[in-house]
Design a protein around this motif. Structure first.
Motif, PDB file in Angstrom:
ATOM      1  N   ARG A 177      -7.679   1.450   7.551  1.00  0.00           N
ATOM      2  CA  ARG A 177      -7.273   0.124   8.026  1.00  0.00           C
ATOM      3  C   ARG A 177      -6.185   0.203   9.102  1.00  0.00           C
ATOM      4  NH1 ARG A 177      -4.854  -2.796   4.162  1.00  0.00           N
ATOM      5  NH2 ARG A 177      -4.698  -1.229   2.544  1.00  0.00           N
ATOM      6  N   GLN A 178      -6.058   1.360   9.746  1.00  0.00           N
ATOM      7  CA  GLN A 178      -5.056   1.528  10.801  1.00  0.00           C
ATOM      8  C   GLN A 178      -5.453   0.707  12.029  1.00  0.00           C
ATOM      9  OE1 GLN A 178      -4.509   5.612  12.187  1.00  0.00           O
ATOM     10  NE2 GLN A 178      -2.302   5.227  12.319  1.00  0.00           N
ATOM     11  N   SER A 179      -4.484   0.013  12.609  1.00  0.00           N
ATOM     12  CA  SER A 179      -4.749  -0.796  13.799  1.00  0.00           C
ATOM     13  C   SER A 179      -4.731   0.084  15.046  1.00  0.00           C
ATOM     14  CB  SER A 179      -3.718  -1.920  13.908  1.00  0.00           C
ATOM     15  OG  SER A 179      -2.405  -1.400  13.940  1.00  0.00           O
ATOM     16  N   PRO A 180      -5.304  -0.376  16.144  1.00  0.00           N
ATOM     17  CA  PRO A 180      -5.359   0.439  17.364  1.00  0.00           C
ATOM     18  C   PRO A 180      -3.993   0.891  17.868  1.00  0.00           C
ATOM     19  CG  PRO A 180      -6.894  -1.393  17.535  1.00  0.00           C
ATOM     20  CD  PRO A 180      -6.085  -1.623  16.287  1.00  0.00           C
ATOM     21  N   ASP A 181      -2.934   0.124  17.570  1.00  0.00           N
ATOM     22  CA  ASP A 181      -1.609   0.519  18.048  1.00  0.00           C
ATOM     23  C   ASP A 181      -0.957   1.590  17.183  1.00  0.00           C
ATOM     24  OD1 ASP A 181      -0.778  -0.872  15.794  1.00  0.00           O
ATOM     25  OD2 ASP A 181       0.147  -2.528  16.900  1.00  0.00           O
ATOM     26  N   GLY A 182      -1.611   1.968  16.067  1.00  0.00           N
ATOM     27  CA  GLY A 182      -1.113   3.063  15.234  1.00  0.00           C
ATOM     28  C   GLY A 182      -0.552   2.647  13.894  1.00  0.00           C
ATOM     29  N   ARG A 183      -0.362   1.357  13.655  1.00  0.00           N
ATOM     30  CA  ARG A 183       0.218   0.917  12.381  1.00  0.00           C
ATOM     31  C   ARG A 183      -0.809   1.039  11.258  1.00  0.00           C
ATOM     32  NH1 ARG A 183       2.075  -4.932  13.249  1.00  0.00           N
ATOM     33  NH2 ARG A 183       0.343  -4.907  14.735  1.00  0.00           N
ATOM     34  N   LEU A 184      -0.395   1.670  10.169  1.00  0.00           N
ATOM     35  CA  LEU A 184      -1.270   1.874   9.017  1.00  0.00           C
ATOM     36  C   LEU A 184      -1.420   0.587   8.201  1.00  0.00           C
ATOM     37  CD1 LEU A 184       0.210   5.313   7.933  1.00  0.00           C
ATOM     38  CD2 LEU A 184      -2.108   4.969   8.830  1.00  0.00           C
ATOM     39  N   SER A 185      -2.553   0.465   7.514  1.00  0.00           N
ATOM     40  CA  SER A 185      -2.808  -0.609   6.536  1.00  0.00           C
ATOM     41  C   SER A 185      -2.830  -2.002   7.146  1.00  0.00           C
ATOM     42  CB  SER A 185      -1.762  -0.577   5.403  1.00  0.00           C
ATOM     43  OG  SER A 185      -1.631   0.695   4.846  1.00  0.00           O
ATOM     44  N   GLN A 186      -3.146  -2.134   8.416  1.00  0.00           N
ATOM     45  CA  GLN A 186      -3.047  -3.432   9.088  1.00  0.00           C
ATOM     46  C   GLN A 186      -4.329  -4.249   9.030  1.00  0.00           C
ATOM     47  OE1 GLN A 186      -0.064  -4.644  10.549  1.00  0.00           O
ATOM     48  NE2 GLN A 186       0.608  -2.895   9.341  1.00  0.00           N
ATOM     49  N   GLU A 187      -5.482  -3.594   9.077  1.00  0.00           N
ATOM     50  CA  GLU A 187      -6.743  -4.315   9.213  1.00  0.00           C
ATOM     51  C   GLU A 187      -7.166  -4.892   7.866  1.00  0.00           C
ATOM     52  OE1 GLU A 187      -8.062  -4.984  12.039  1.00  0.00           O
ATOM     53  OE2 GLU A 187      -6.784  -3.687  13.248  1.00  0.00           O
ATOM     54  N   ILE A 188      -6.464  -5.950   7.485  1.00  0.00           N
ATOM     55  CA  ILE A 188      -6.759  -6.663   6.250  1.00  0.00           C
ATOM     56  C   ILE A 188      -6.439  -8.127   6.493  1.00  0.00           C
ATOM     57  CG2 ILE A 188      -4.447  -6.142   5.356  1.00  0.00           C
ATOM     58  CD1 ILE A 188      -5.583  -6.274   2.535  1.00  0.00           C
ATOM     59  N   GLY A 189      -7.288  -9.021   6.049  1.00  0.00           N
ATOM     60  CA  GLY A 189      -7.065 -10.439   6.289  1.00  0.00           C
ATOM     61  C   GLY A 189      -7.081 -10.725   7.779  1.00  0.00           C
ATOM     62  N   ASP A 190      -5.982 -11.287   8.289  1.00  0.00           N
ATOM     63  CA  ASP A 190      -5.930 -11.596   9.718  1.00  0.00           C
ATOM     64  C   ASP A 190      -5.432 -10.424  10.551  1.00  0.00           C
ATOM     65  OD1 ASP A 190      -3.252 -11.481   9.165  1.00  0.00           O
ATOM     66  OD2 ASP A 190      -2.849 -13.602   9.502  1.00  0.00           O
ATOM     67  N   ALA A 191      -5.168  -9.294   9.903  1.00  0.00           N
ATOM     68  CA  ALA A 191      -4.740  -8.066  10.585  1.00  0.00           C
ATOM     69  C   ALA A 191      -3.439  -8.250  11.349  1.00  0.00           C
ATOM     70  CB  ALA A 191      -5.836  -7.553  11.525  1.00  0.00           C
ATOM     71  N   LEU A 192      -2.630  -9.217  10.963  1.00  0.00           N
ATOM     72  CA  LEU A 192      -1.364  -9.464  11.654  1.00  0.00           C
ATOM     73  C   LEU A 192      -0.263  -9.707  10.625  1.00  0.00           C
ATOM     74  CD1 LEU A 192      -2.600 -11.934  14.434  1.00  0.00           C
ATOM     75  CD2 LEU A 192      -1.908  -9.562  14.776  1.00  0.00           C
ATOM     76  N   ASP A 193       0.416  -8.645  10.195  1.00  0.00           N
ATOM     77  CA  ASP A 193       1.527  -8.879   9.273  1.00  0.00           C
ATOM     78  C   ASP A 193       2.843  -9.015  10.020  1.00  0.00           C
ATOM     79  OD1 ASP A 193       2.451  -6.322   9.839  1.00  0.00           O
ATOM     80  OD2 ASP A 193       2.083  -5.512   7.839  1.00  0.00           O
ATOM     81  N   GLY A 194       2.828  -8.784  11.337  1.00  0.00           N
ATOM     82  CA  GLY A 194       4.004  -9.032  12.157  1.00  0.00           C
ATOM     83  C   GLY A 194       5.099  -8.007  12.047  1.00  0.00           C
ATOM     84  N   ALA A 195       4.916  -6.977  11.218  1.00  0.00           N
ATOM     85  CA  ALA A 195       5.980  -6.002  10.994  1.00  0.00           C
ATOM     86  C   ALA A 195       5.751  -4.745  11.807  1.00  0.00           C
ATOM     87  CB  ALA A 195       6.071  -5.650   9.513  1.00  0.00           C
ATOM     88  N   ALA A 196       6.825  -4.171  12.310  1.00  0.00           N
ATOM     89  CA  ALA A 196       6.753  -2.906  13.026  1.00  0.00           C
ATOM     90  C   ALA A 196       6.886  -1.711  12.094  1.00  0.00           C
ATOM     91  CB  ALA A 196       7.836  -2.850  14.098  1.00  0.00           C
ATOM     92  N   LEU A 197       7.573  -1.887  10.965  1.00  0.00           N
ATOM     93  CA  LEU A 197       7.885  -0.759  10.092  1.00  0.00           C
ATOM     94  C   LEU A 197       7.034  -0.676   8.829  1.00  0.00           C
ATOM     95  CD1 LEU A 197      11.808  -0.705  10.240  1.00  0.00           C
ATOM     96  CD2 LEU A 197      10.217   0.817  11.406  1.00  0.00           C
ATOM     97  N   ASP A 198       6.496  -1.785   8.349  1.00  0.00           N
ATOM     98  CA  ASP A 198       5.855  -1.794   7.032  1.00  0.00           C
ATOM     99  C   ASP A 198       4.707  -0.798   6.906  1.00  0.00           C
ATOM    100  OD1 ASP A 198       7.604  -3.665   6.076  1.00  0.00           O
ATOM    101  OD2 ASP A 198       6.242  -5.371   6.286  1.00  0.00           O
ATOM    102  N   GLY A 199       3.873  -0.690   7.937  1.00  0.00           N
ATOM    103  CA  GLY A 199       2.736   0.230   7.869  1.00  0.00           C
ATOM    104  C   GLY A 199       3.146   1.670   7.641  1.00  0.00           C
ATOM    105  N   ALA A 200       4.314   2.045   8.146  1.00  0.00           N
ATOM    106  CA  ALA A 200       4.783   3.432   8.018  1.00  0.00           C
ATOM    107  C   ALA A 200       5.129   3.804   6.585  1.00  0.00           C
ATOM    108  CB  ALA A 200       5.998   3.655   8.920  1.00  0.00           C
ATOM    109  N   SER A 201       5.200   2.818   5.698  1.00  0.00           N
ATOM    110  CA  SER A 201       5.489   3.135   4.296  1.00  0.00           C
ATOM    111  C   SER A 201       4.409   4.023   3.687  1.00  0.00           C
ATOM    112  CB  SER A 201       5.624   1.850   3.477  1.00  0.00           C
ATOM    113  OG  SER A 201       4.413   1.104   3.489  1.00  0.00           O
TER     114      SER A 201
ATOM    115  N   GLN B 134       0.837  -1.199   0.000  1.00  0.00           N
ATOM    116  CA  GLN B 134       0.000   0.000   0.000  1.00  0.00           C
ATOM    117  C   GLN B 134       0.871   1.248   0.000  1.00  0.00           C
ATOM    118  OE1 GLN B 134      -3.270  -0.397  -0.160  1.00  0.00           O
ATOM    119  NE2 GLN B 134      -4.018   1.673   0.085  1.00  0.00           N
ATOM    120  N   GLY B 135       1.858   1.281   0.875  1.00  0.00           N
ATOM    121  CA  GLY B 135       2.712   2.454   0.968  1.00  0.00           C
ATOM    122  C   GLY B 135       3.599   2.651  -0.247  1.00  0.00           C
ATOM    123  N   THR B 136       4.144   1.543  -0.765  1.00  0.00           N
ATOM    124  CA  THR B 136       5.013   1.642  -1.937  1.00  0.00           C
ATOM    125  C   THR B 136       4.227   2.085  -3.153  1.00  0.00           C
ATOM    126  OG1 THR B 136       6.338  -0.162  -1.010  1.00  0.00           O
ATOM    127  CG2 THR B 136       6.742   0.409  -3.302  1.00  0.00           C
TER     128      THR B 136
END
Length: 415
Positions: A96-120, A53-55
């Motif tokens: 699709r931002q998750s409650p902890d602040g990571r962007l683009s997370q609420e998709i599928g199982d909402a767990l991509d396991g990455a700390a940095l990817d959403g910030a893209s 999404q970010g790229t």
């Protein structure tokens, strides 16, 4: 007098030659616009995960509204134009931002396991606060939450680097693109020199952890565990896509030492964006040493990767220790970086870089399918394992890099 006339005539011929070359390039670019459109539509059809999404948002911004890109003349103010396509992607990331602040997370199982990817997608979201006043608070709140996660929630390594993973402390080369340009962009928009310095420091810490002496020069390994002090993937890799699922999937990487072309293009792109962002602020002079470091580290990557260029003018997926099939994604990404640095830092990057960028560009464009998809690329899907040893059919990040390459070429020639 005659010598002066000869000198003037020679200079005139050189100027005419340069003009003719750029004019020819401009005509060639115009003839390839349909290719860019096909790459773009295939990319948008394939978007699905946080880093994609970010790229994709960054690629669309560079192509559609380059004045708002960090490579534009004044990217941190609104000129009245509404960057619709970019904000549509940013809006999806924020929704699709998750409650902890990571962007683009609420998709599928909402767990991509990455700390940095959403910030893209963070820069595109923050751009919304500059260009869409009707949603100013919405955009700013989403960007602030993402920044807070990076600075105050994400795990830190023993050196103070922000971990790429949320459940362990790991350095990933691609993390340099995902998180640190957003921190720098936020610093530029808010005139916060501390954030600019943090972005630089994170690039430095990641380089310190991942730099290796490869067969073609200093290049970056892909993944290093700070928890275990061991390499998870020591491969010198270009960009190919890794599925960001369970960390246990990566343990197989320890079975062999390999030098591939992955992550290096991500790292070069990330450092370039941080350097250019700092350069566009009022803190440019005082941070000249940081910009110099970043450009030197970009040069290391370009020199090492271009030295590995194949006879078909694409870089290989693996440099040593694995399948060396050509990878259009990392090739396009490195070509775009070369065009950008030659345009922004011409005193450091001459035609030896843009000449290689042009060879790669022609090779990449020549392999694009009638569906607008980039080929050949690394398989982005999790099956069959190990998928990074396989070629694939469609990859969002590959499409994004192709579009970035054409945008960088356009800006370099002034088309």
């Amino acid at each position: 007098m005659r010598q002066t006339r000869l000198a003037v005539s020679a200079w005139s011929l050189l100027c005419l030659g340069a003009y003719a070359a750029h004019s020819s390039d401009a005509s060639l670019y115009q003839s390839k616009l349909w290719v860019a459109g096909n790459i773009r539509s295939a990319m948008l059809a394939s978007v699905r995960t946080s880093w994609e999404q970010g790229t994709a948002a960054a690629a669309v911004l560079e192509f559609d509204d380059p004045e708002y890109s960090v490579f534009g003349s004044s990217p941190f103010v609104c000129d009245g134009k509404f960057p619709l396509s970019t904000l549509q992607l940013a809006y999806s990331a924020a929704v699709r931002q998750s409650p902890d602040g990571r962007l683009s997370q609420e998709i599928g199982d909402a767990l991509d396991g990455a700390a940095l990817d959403g910030a893209s997608a963070g820069s595109a979201v923050l751009l919304g606060s500059l260009t869409d006043p009707s949603r100013y608070n919405y955009w700013l709140d989403a960007a602030n939450a993402q920044l807070n996660f990076l600075l105050n929630v994400a795990p830190r390594t023993s050196t103070g680097a922000i971990s790429h993973r949320i459940d362990s402390r790991q350095y990933w080369a691609d993390g340099v693109y995902m998180g640190f340009p957003f921190i720098a962009y936020f610093g530029a928009v808010t005139n916060n020199a501390t954030l600019l310095q943090i972005a630089y420091d994170q690039c430095r810490l990641y380089r310190d952890a991942l730099i290796l002496d490869g067969p073609t020069g200093k290049l970056w390994g892909h993944i290093y565990s700070d928890d275990n002090k061991t390499w998870i993937d020591e491969g010198i890799w270009g960009t190919g896509e890794y599925f960001r699922g369970s960390d246990s999937a990566y343990t197989i990487c320890n079975l062999q030492s390999r030098e591939t072309c992955a992550g290096n293009a991500w790292a070069a792109h990330g450092m370039l964006r941080v350097a250019v962002t700092i350069q566009k602020t009022e803190h440019c002079s005082e941070m000249a040493p940081q910009i110099a470091d970043l450009t030197l580290w970009i040069k290391e990557i370009l020199d090492g990767e271009f030295a590995a260029l194949r006879s078909d003018n694409l870089v290989p997926n693996y440099i040593t220790g694995g399948p060396s099939f050509p990878d259009a994604a990392s090739s396009a990404a490195l070509s775009s970086v070369a065009y950008r640095v030659a345009h922004v830092f011409p005193e450091k990057f001459g035609t030896n870089y843009t000449d290689v960028a042009a060879k790669i560009r022609d090779a990449v464009v020549g392999n694009i399918t009638n569906l607008g998809t980039m080929q050949p690329i690394v398989n982005p899907l999790p099956d069959p394992f190990p998928y990074w040893n396989q070629t694939g059919l469609l990859s969002t990040e590959s499409q994004a890099f192709g579009l970035m390459m054409l945008s960088a070429w356009r800006d370099w020639i002034g088309a």
